[in-house]
Design a protein around this motif. Sequence first.
Motif, PDB file in Angstrom:
ATOM      1  N   GLN A  65      43.001  66.953  24.270  1.00  0.00           N
ATOM      2  CA  GLN A  65      41.772  66.594  23.556  1.00  0.00           C
ATOM      3  C   GLN A  65      42.097  65.639  22.407  1.00  0.00           C
ATOM      4  O   GLN A  65      41.426  64.626  22.209  1.00  0.00           O
ATOM      5  CB  GLN A  65      41.126  67.877  23.009  1.00  0.00           C
ATOM      6  N   ALA A  66      43.153  65.958  21.644  1.00  0.00           N
ATOM      7  CA  ALA A  66      43.537  65.127  20.504  1.00  0.00           C
ATOM      8  C   ALA A  66      43.932  63.727  20.970  1.00  0.00           C
ATOM      9  O   ALA A  66      43.551  62.716  20.364  1.00  0.00           O
ATOM     10  CB  ALA A  66      44.692  65.781  19.746  1.00  0.00           C
ATOM     11  N   LEU A  67      44.701  63.680  22.064  1.00  0.00           N
ATOM     12  CA  LEU A  67      45.130  62.396  22.613  1.00  0.00           C
ATOM     13  C   LEU A  67      43.918  61.581  23.065  1.00  0.00           C
ATOM     14  O   LEU A  67      43.776  60.393  22.720  1.00  0.00           O
ATOM     15  CB  LEU A  67      46.083  62.654  23.787  1.00  0.00           C
ATOM     16  N   GLY A  68      43.023  62.235  23.803  1.00  0.00           N
ATOM     17  CA  GLY A  68      41.822  61.555  24.291  1.00  0.00           C
ATOM     18  C   GLY A  68      40.958  61.057  23.145  1.00  0.00           C
ATOM     19  O   GLY A  68      40.511  59.904  23.139  1.00  0.00           O
ATOM     20  N   ASN A  69      40.732  61.917  22.140  1.00  0.00           N
ATOM     21  CA  ASN A  69      39.918  61.522  20.989  1.00  0.00           C
ATOM     22  C   ASN A  69      40.540  60.337  20.265  1.00  0.00           C
ATOM     23  O   ASN A  69      39.844  59.409  19.851  1.00  0.00           O
ATOM     24  CB  ASN A  69      39.782  62.682  19.999  1.00  0.00           C
ATOM     25  N   THR A  70      41.866  60.386  20.072  1.00  0.00           N
ATOM     26  CA  THR A  70      42.547  59.319  19.342  1.00  0.00           C
ATOM     27  C   THR A  70      42.412  57.995  20.084  1.00  0.00           C
ATOM     28  O   THR A  70      42.120  56.957  19.482  1.00  0.00           O
ATOM     29  CB  THR A  70      44.039  59.664  19.154  1.00  0.00           C
ATOM     30  N   VAL A  71      42.603  58.039  21.404  1.00  0.00           N
ATOM     31  CA  VAL A  71      42.517  56.804  22.187  1.00  0.00           C
ATOM     32  C   VAL A  71      41.082  56.281  22.195  1.00  0.00           C
ATOM     33  O   VAL A  71      40.838  55.082  21.994  1.00  0.00           O
ATOM     34  CB  VAL A  71      43.033  57.042  23.625  1.00  0.00           C
ATOM     35  N   LEU A  72      40.113  57.189  22.380  1.00  0.00           N
ATOM     36  CA  LEU A  72      38.711  56.759  22.388  1.00  0.00           C
ATOM     37  C   LEU A  72      38.320  56.158  21.035  1.00  0.00           C
ATOM     38  O   LEU A  72      37.728  55.076  20.969  1.00  0.00           O
ATOM     39  CB  LEU A  72      37.803  57.954  22.723  1.00  0.00           C
ATOM     40  N   TYR A  73      38.665  56.877  19.955  1.00  0.00           N
ATOM     41  CA  TYR A  73      38.378  56.385  18.606  1.00  0.00           C
ATOM     42  C   TYR A  73      38.977  55.000  18.420  1.00  0.00           C
ATOM     43  O   TYR A  73      38.314  54.065  17.968  1.00  0.00           O
ATOM     44  CB  TYR A  73      38.944  57.372  17.574  1.00  0.00           C
ATOM     45  N   SER A  74      40.267  54.849  18.793  1.00  0.00           N
ATOM     46  CA  SER A  74      40.963  53.581  18.571  1.00  0.00           C
ATOM     47  C   SER A  74      40.323  52.461  19.376  1.00  0.00           C
ATOM     48  O   SER A  74      40.107  51.357  18.856  1.00  0.00           O
ATOM     49  CB  SER A  74      42.438  53.707  18.948  1.00  0.00           C
ATOM     50  N   ALA A  75      40.012  52.734  20.647  1.00  0.00           N
ATOM     51  CA  ALA A  75      39.448  51.685  21.503  1.00  0.00           C
ATOM     52  C   ALA A  75      38.125  51.178  20.928  1.00  0.00           C
ATOM     53  O   ALA A  75      37.932  49.970  20.762  1.00  0.00           O
ATOM     54  CB  ALA A  75      39.250  52.225  22.920  1.00  0.00           C
ATOM     55  N   VAL A  76      37.229  52.111  20.578  1.00  0.00           N
ATOM     56  CA  VAL A  76      35.914  51.698  20.087  1.00  0.00           C
ATOM     57  C   VAL A  76      36.035  51.015  18.729  1.00  0.00           C
ATOM     58  O   VAL A  76      35.482  49.933  18.502  1.00  0.00           O
ATOM     59  CB  VAL A  76      34.961  52.913  19.992  1.00  0.00           C
ATOM     60  N   VAL A  77      36.784  51.638  17.820  1.00  0.00           N
ATOM     61  CA  VAL A  77      36.861  51.116  16.453  1.00  0.00           C
ATOM     62  C   VAL A  77      37.552  49.754  16.427  1.00  0.00           C
ATOM     63  O   VAL A  77      37.087  48.821  15.780  1.00  0.00           O
ATOM     64  CB  VAL A  77      37.569  52.127  15.526  1.00  0.00           C
ATOM     65  N   VAL A  78      38.657  49.617  17.161  1.00  0.00           N
ATOM     66  CA  VAL A  78      39.386  48.341  17.126  1.00  0.00           C
ATOM     67  C   VAL A  78      38.558  47.224  17.758  1.00  0.00           C
ATOM     68  O   VAL A  78      38.492  46.111  17.222  1.00  0.00           O
ATOM     69  CB  VAL A  78      40.760  48.475  17.816  1.00  0.00           C
ATOM     70  N   ALA A  79      37.894  47.529  18.881  1.00  0.00           N
ATOM     71  CA  ALA A  79      37.043  46.508  19.502  1.00  0.00           C
ATOM     72  C   ALA A  79      35.973  46.058  18.520  1.00  0.00           C
ATOM     73  O   ALA A  79      35.715  44.855  18.349  1.00  0.00           O
ATOM     74  CB  ALA A  79      36.408  47.061  20.778  1.00  0.00           C
ATOM     75  N   ALA A  80      35.346  47.017  17.840  1.00  0.00           N
ATOM     76  CA  ALA A  80      34.296  46.681  16.875  1.00  0.00           C
ATOM     77  C   ALA A  80      34.866  45.890  15.702  1.00  0.00           C
ATOM     78  O   ALA A  80      34.284  44.905  15.246  1.00  0.00           O
ATOM     79  CB  ALA A  80      33.616  47.955  16.383  1.00  0.00           C
TER      80      ALA A  80
END
Lengths: 292, 273
Positions: A65-80
């Motif tokens: 869960q932590a890995l998934g959340n971190t990757v999802l957070y990073s993908a969305v935030v960095v793209a934005a």
Amino acid sequence: MGAALRRHGWSYLFVLPTFALFVVFTLLPVVQAFVLSLQSARIVGGEFIGLQNFVTLAEDPVFRQALGNTVLYSAVVVAAQLTLALIVASLIQPLGPRSQTFYRALFYLPLVNSAILVAMVWRWIFNANPYGLANTVLGVFGIQPLLWIGSSDQALAAVILSAVLTIPGGGVVLYSAAMGSLPRELYEAAEVEGAGALTKWWYITVPLLKPTTLYLLVVYTILAFQVFERVYVMTNGGGPNNATITIVQLIYSTAFQFGRYGLASAMAVVLFIMAVAVAVVQFRSLRSDVEY
Amino acid sequence: MSSIRRRLPVHLVLLAAGLLSLFPLYWLFLTSLSPAQYVVKVPPEVVPRELTFGNYQRLFDTTPIVRWLVNTVVIAGVITAFHLLFDSMAGYAFAKRRFPGKNVMFWLVVSTLTVPAQVTLIPVFFILRAIGLLDTYPGVIVPGLADVFGVFLMKQFIQTLPSELEHAARLDGASEWQVYTRIILPLSKPALAVLAIFTFNRYWNAFIFPLVILRDPAKYPVQVGLATLQGEFNTDFGMLMTGAAVAAIPMIVVFFAFQRYFIEGIRVGGVKG
């Protein structure tokens, strides 16, 4: 010979304080993190257990869960962040020097504040009560109040939104510095061909900014991988049902609340590998870079 | 004149984006200055009707916030002072001097720039425990001297300085230390200013490391203190925002005073946040 030796001696003296501190508190600890990740280190004792910690992590739903959340957070935030920085810098670029200075400062000011403080404000904005600001904004559009950080479905969205809603001032500054040094000739040639402003931006400016884009991509991604304060403060360290748990949050609680240092070190090694992987990707793309 | 009119839409978009970015800060100060009944008013009032310093009074009376601020100034200040000295020394050696092992050392230093700080957190905690520095100021300060961003920054700057002055000073009989103190340091003032601002800001805002190293609340820097306020005042957002405001003001003042160094620092050293 003696003079050369004396000169070298001085050189080593100049680098000694920094290098000694660097070796003791950075270089050896990186190595030590790998060693610990292969041990069952707890508050007291610990022995070599091979890759057992990594097996434990692979099977642990909370770590996944932590890995998934971190990757999802990073993908969305960095793209934005990259998109916002590029657009804002492009808008600033044609303005006069005084306007440019003003806007760079305006977009950088919010970033001098600590992550803790910023997260506290967002926690207040995204609180579940009707007097929460986010809920008031929803109310304007006729939407019922949401639970936000109080709900396992919405907490991660609130954390991500809080990061996306801040203009990345550092990226704006770097992009606009890079834009200032782009060659004029290409634009003039394009104008002769009758290209419009948007065409020039998309086919000339954006490709030429690739080195800056890659640099920002790497730096912002590695920073996003380390997201901690936002989660720690906004959702009390993980949120309902670990909805917002991230790798660093889990490293912190595993090591310093539960004393499982070996297991936490294995997580740190995973984080290290993620960061190195991103940096390597950048290095390889830079080698195939556009020349101008 | 016509150019201003043509660019008006651009200015409006940029100002709107800037205000959106600044809004959380505005909201923070507004909440801290609002009487309790307005903090929980539905709908919340974006333009205040009544302001009070009551929360500030309560904060200073019931929490060690002043102590935390002093701690932060001391911790961030000492770290910054040492970085100015050590990083300029090392930056000078890496930029201008030739010595065996230089490239390997510099490569090692630079290769760790992208290592997330949390990777070394547990080992550093063990080291500090072994030498008895847990829960002490030196325990928070000394590992902070090991980050190498400043070395990189100083090297980049110092290698742009002309070498003639150094050579002339040596011919005049200056010692190597004098070359550093009398030639390199004065010429490096712009880079030192950038380094000072960045380092102070970075350690003013440091959180996870002091959180892990310090146990005694009297030793907390303000960021760690703020996080404990959250436990104490949980949903008393007036108080929480007041604590955050008091922690924010010094950095905002520093930003307005040294704004150009912040911008310059990003351009030279890249993004750090």
